[in-house]
Enzyme design. Structure first.
Site, short mmCIF file in Angstrom:
data_model
loop_
_atom_site.label_atom_id
_atom_site.label_comp_id
_atom_site.label_asym_id
_atom_site.label_seq_id
_atom_site.Cartn_x
_atom_site.Cartn_y
_atom_site.Cartn_z
N HIS A 178 0.83 -1.28 -0.23
CA HIS A 178 0.02 0.05 -0.05
C HIS A 178 0.77 1.17 0.09
CE1 HIS A 178 0.73 -1.19 4.22
NE2 HIS A 178 0.55 0.26 4.61
N HIS B 76 0.90 5.15 1.17
CA HIS B 76 0.24 6.18 1.98
C HIS B 76 0.24 7.50 1.03
CE1 HIS B 76 0.23 4.33 5.97
NE2 HIS B 76 1.10 3.62 5.11
#
Length: 144
Positions: A104, A106
């Site tokens: 992932h 941010h």
């Protein structure tokens, strides 16, 4: 030593609809949603739908598609939140600070002179997350 992907991580559960999220963007390969423990106003996460632990094991074609979505969401977050800049962070393995083992990125809107809050484990209230998401979704729609 390679560690296997855990299909029961929190992001996999979000992808399966087992845990709710404040969704910002979704296509056949990607999901973007608000971080429930934001380090700044408008902090969001961008993940692939394919299960991969991190950048060290994600297939290159998935990463290529993912980074294009990260750029799209970064532009929308900056515009929608009226930010002066944007920080993109991606962690790999515990020694580097990774705590959720599904790749992932941010995307964190930033303003001059305002430090990031610590990732304390304190969840933001859902009304605030929705308000920020609405601003980012509006910027996405305006850019479409």
């Amino acid at each position: 030593m390679s560690v296997a992907y855990d299909p029961n991580n929190i992001f996999a559960k979000i992808l399966r609809g087992e845990i709710p999220c404040e969704k910002l963007y979704e296509d056949e390969d990607t999901l973007a949603f608000m971080d429930v423990m934001p380090q700044a106003e408008g902090h969001l996460l961008v993940i692939p739908k394919l299960g991969a632990r991190n950048i060290l094991d994600v297939p290159p074609e998935v990463l290529s598609s993912l980074i294009l979505r990260v750029q799209k969401l970064a532009r929308a977050a900056k515009a929608g939140m009226g930010a002066e800049g944007v920080t993109i962070i991606q962690f790999n393995e515990p020694a580097a600070g990774q705590t959720v083992y599904h790749i992932h990125f941010h995307v964190i809107p930033r303003w001059e002179g305002i430090a990031l809050r610590p990732h304390s484990g304190k969840m933001a209230d859902s009304a605030t997350l929705k308000a920020h998401a609405d601003k980012i979704r509006a910027a996405l729609a305006a850019d479409a």
